[in-house]
Design a protein around this motif. Structure first.
Motif, short mmCIF file in Angstrom:
data_model
loop_
_atom_site.label_atom_id
_atom_site.label_comp_id
_atom_site.label_asym_id
_atom_site.label_seq_id
_atom_site.Cartn_x
_atom_site.Cartn_y
_atom_site.Cartn_z
N SER A 117 -9.82 -16.91 -31.89
CA SER A 117 -11.18 -16.13 -31.60
C SER A 117 -10.99 -15.33 -30.77
O SER A 117 -10.99 -13.99 -31.20
N GLN A 120 -8.19 -12.16 -31.46
CA GLN A 120 -8.37 -12.18 -33.44
C GLN A 120 -8.09 -10.89 -33.61
O GLN A 120 -7.87 -10.24 -34.49
N GLY A 121 -8.60 -10.05 -32.11
CA GLY A 121 -9.02 -8.33 -32.94
C GLY A 121 -7.42 -7.71 -32.69
O GLY A 121 -7.37 -6.48 -32.50
N LEU A 122 -6.12 -8.29 -31.57
CA LEU A 122 -5.37 -7.95 -31.19
C LEU A 122 -4.32 -8.18 -32.83
O LEU A 122 -4.54 -8.43 -33.43
N SER A 123 -3.28 -7.25 -32.19
CA SER A 123 -2.15 -7.16 -33.41
C SER A 123 -0.83 -7.92 -32.76
O SER A 123 -1.07 -8.87 -31.85
N GLU A 126 0.71 -7.63 -29.80
CA GLU A 126 -0.09 -7.87 -28.68
C GLU A 126 0.16 -8.77 -28.06
O GLU A 126 0.10 -9.53 -27.38
#
Length: 145
Positions: A117, A120-123, A126
């Motif tokens: 979680s 989650q928003g990372l590439s 990254e």
């Protein structure tokens, strides 16, 4: 080598940031009703399968009397069982009960979900960078202990 004040401040800031993100200062870790230290004891016993209290004291760098209180509490809660060692009757082996194994699995799964979680928003790039940096930090600091 001497660290400058900025390096020390940045490292301390990162430690506070990461501790806060993981919720390690919450009274109960991952909504289990157990403190961070108690959860770590459960996880370590689960990973080892069985151990003696001294293994936990050394691995977690916890005071022996504090560890004794944690083991007593977790035993009273039905999560741990102690049995006399067949090779040394002065030593008790500690292992998780079926209820303890269930909590171990829950803690393990929730810890994985927490990290998933968090990232989650990372590439993918990254995530690989963070992973590489964390492994580097661990390798550098393990040489000191």
């Amino acid at each position: 080598m001497s660290l400058n004040g900025t390096s020390v401040a940045d490292i301390r800031q990162f430690n506070r940031f990461y501790t806060n993100i993981l919720g390690l200062l919450d009274k109960h870790v991952l909504n289990t009703g157990y403190s961070f230290t108690e959860a770590r004891v459960i996880l370590e016993i689960g990973f080892m399968g069985q151990c003696i209290a001294n293994n936990l004291v050394d691995k977690l760098d916890i005071d022996r009397s504090y560890m004794s209180r944690i083991i007593a509490k977790l035993s009273k809660d039905g999560l741990l069982m102690k049995e006399e060692s067949t090779s040394d009757n002065r030593t008790n082996l500690i292992r998780l009960t079926p209820q303890g194994i269930e909590l171990f699995n829950q803690l393990n799964q929730k810890s994985d979900e927490q990290i998933e979680s968090l990232l989650q928003g990372l590439s993918e790039t990254e995530i690989k960078e963070i992973h590489t940096c964390m492994l580097l930090i661990q390798r550098k600091l393990e040489r000191l202990i």
